[in-house]
Design a protein around this motif. Structure first.
Motif, PDB file in Angstrom:
ATOM      1  N   ALA A   1       0.681  -1.397  -0.252  1.00  0.00           N
ATOM      2  CA  ALA A   1      -0.090   0.359  -0.119  1.00  0.00           C
ATOM      3  C   ALA A   1       1.070   1.162  -0.013  1.00  0.00           C
ATOM      4  CB  ALA A   1      -0.865  -0.025   1.235  1.00  0.00           C
ATOM      5  N   TRP A   2       0.274   2.168  -1.094  1.00  0.00           N
ATOM      6  CA  TRP A   2       0.946   3.337  -0.636  1.00  0.00           C
ATOM      7  C   TRP A   2       0.041   4.210   0.542  1.00  0.00           C
ATOM      8  CZ3 TRP A   2       5.396   5.492  -3.602  1.00  0.00           C
ATOM      9  CH2 TRP A   2       6.067   4.537  -3.902  1.00  0.00           C
TER      10      TRP A   2
ATOM     11  N   GLN B   1      -4.250  10.527  -5.559  1.00  0.00           N
ATOM     12  CA  GLN B   1      -5.528  10.755  -6.409  1.00  0.00           C
ATOM     13  C   GLN B   1      -6.438  10.454  -5.365  1.00  0.00           C
ATOM     14  OE1 GLN B   1      -6.462  12.350  -8.980  1.00  0.00           O
ATOM     15  NE2 GLN B   1      -3.872  12.420  -9.425  1.00  0.00           N
ATOM     16  N   LYS B   2      -6.310   9.912  -4.348  1.00  0.00           N
ATOM     17  CA  LYS B   2      -7.427  10.381  -3.145  1.00  0.00           C
ATOM     18  C   LYS B   2      -7.559  11.171  -1.717  1.00  0.00           C
ATOM     19  CE  LYS B   2      -8.348   5.377  -2.497  1.00  0.00           C
ATOM     20  NZ  LYS B   2      -8.944   3.981  -1.620  1.00  0.00           N
TER      21      LYS B   2
ATOM     22  N   GLY C   1      -3.348   3.904  -0.502  1.00  0.00           N
ATOM     23  CA  GLY C   1      -3.817   3.186  -2.858  1.00  0.00           C
ATOM     24  C   GLY C   1      -2.874   2.306  -3.056  1.00  0.00           C
ATOM     25  N   ARG C   2      -3.802   1.807  -4.320  1.00  0.00           N
ATOM     26  CA  ARG C   2      -2.745   0.519  -4.492  1.00  0.00           C
ATOM     27  C   ARG C   2      -0.868   1.276  -5.208  1.00  0.00           C
ATOM     28  NH1 ARG C   2      -5.576  -3.297  -3.750  1.00  0.00           N
ATOM     29  NH2 ARG C   2      -8.143  -3.002  -3.328  1.00  0.00           N
ATOM     30  N   SER C   3      -1.074   2.590  -5.755  1.00  0.00           N
ATOM     31  CA  SER C   3      -0.113   2.653  -6.156  1.00  0.00           C
ATOM     32  C   SER C   3      -0.222   4.156  -6.035  1.00  0.00           C
ATOM     33  CB  SER C   3       0.033   2.932  -7.595  1.00  0.00           C
ATOM     34  OG  SER C   3      -1.425   4.007  -8.158  1.00  0.00           O
ATOM     35  N   GLU C   4       0.948   4.917  -6.257  1.00  0.00           N
ATOM     36  CA  GLU C   4       1.144   6.549  -5.430  1.00  0.00           C
ATOM     37  C   GLU C   4       0.772   7.263  -5.889  1.00  0.00           C
ATOM     38  OE1 GLU C   4       4.549   9.839  -5.309  1.00  0.00           O
ATOM     39  OE2 GLU C   4       5.780   7.652  -6.304  1.00  0.00           O
ATOM     40  N   GLU C   5       0.809   6.915  -6.705  1.00  0.00           N
ATOM     41  CA  GLU C   5      -0.694   8.076  -8.439  1.00  0.00           C
ATOM     42  C   GLU C   5      -2.139   7.938  -7.076  1.00  0.00           C
ATOM     43  OE1 GLU C   5      -3.266   8.671 -12.028  1.00  0.00           O
ATOM     44  OE2 GLU C   5      -1.348   7.368 -11.946  1.00  0.00           O
ATOM     45  N   GLU C   6      -2.436   6.239  -7.546  1.00  0.00           N
ATOM     46  CA  GLU C   6      -3.732   6.504  -6.398  1.00  0.00           C
ATOM     47  C   GLU C   6      -4.529   7.070  -4.929  1.00  0.00           C
ATOM     48  OE1 GLU C   6      -6.911   2.770  -4.763  1.00  0.00           O
ATOM     49  OE2 GLU C   6      -5.508   2.320  -6.088  1.00  0.00           O
ATOM     50  N   ALA C   7      -2.721   6.866  -4.646  1.00  0.00           N
ATOM     51  CA  ALA C   7      -2.808   7.766  -2.679  1.00  0.00           C
ATOM     52  C   ALA C   7      -3.190   8.945  -3.266  1.00  0.00           C
ATOM     53  CB  ALA C   7      -1.314   7.473  -1.977  1.00  0.00           C
TER      54      ALA C   7
ATOM     55  N   LEU D   1     -14.417   7.461  -1.392  1.00  0.00           N
ATOM     56  CA  LEU D   1     -13.013   7.167  -2.483  1.00  0.00           C
ATOM     57  C   LEU D   1     -12.909   5.810  -1.960  1.00  0.00           C
ATOM     58  CD1 LEU D   1     -10.864  10.327  -1.004  1.00  0.00           C
ATOM     59  CD2 LEU D   1     -12.648   9.715  -3.146  1.00  0.00           C
TER      60      LEU D   1
END
Length: 166
Positions: A63-64, A150-151, A142-148, A127
């Motif tokens: 997790a990120w 974005q949240k 997030g499952r990725s840095e980008e998802e974290a 979210l």
């Protein structure tokens, strides 16, 4: 090794800390509402903060972690105009009046934590599962840095639409 006596001293220390890539000193006005008797007369139901365990509970391998903080959270909740006279203080001959909640008033942690719990239901709906929070600090995965990221941005948009500053 520096002594702090006023705002100018804090600013000077913060310049040094910034140069060292360290956290800056954060200050806020705290009132002693116990001395005036206000805290003794105020409604303050028992409650507990979410714990760090709540944040640890939602972790999963890979997790990120996204962390967000609502700026000046207490001050973002306004007092009713007729109640502001109860939240005055004098300093150096000048009369000040809180227009928003202040540190030191016994009911504020309960009140703001209750709102945070409500905001958590919004975050869950928007979210997805398992945000963690403690008053004004948010912990999103997030499952990725980008998802974290974005949240965290979505949380900021949601709360800024309500008048808060992230």
């Amino acid at each position: 090794g520096m002594e702090l006596h006023n705002q100018e001293d804090i600013e000077a220390v913060n310049i040094v800390l910034l140069g060292m890539l360290l956290n800056l000193i954060k200050t806020r006005v705290t009132t002693d509402c116990t001395a005036t008797g206000l805290n003794g007369a105020a409604f303050s139901p028992p409650f507990s903060y979410p714990s760090f365990r709540e944040a640890v509970r939602i972790l999963y391998r890979g997790a990120w972690i996204g962390v967000s903080d609502v700026g000046r959270y207490f001050n973002s909740f306004p007092w009713a105009a007729e109640e502001r006279k109860k939240m005055r203080f004098q300093w150096r001959g000048q009369l000040y009046e809180f227009v928003g909640l202040c540190f030191g008033f016994t009911t504020c942690p309960y009140f703001t934590s209750t709102w945070s719990a409500e905001f958590r239901t919004w975050v869950l709906a928007e979210l997805g599962p398992d945000p963690a929070h403690m008053v004004d600090d948010w912990f999103l995965l997030g499952r990725s840095e980008e998802e974290a990221v974005q949240k965290c941005l979505a949380l900021a948009v949601m709360l800024e639409a309500c008048g808060f500053h992230m």
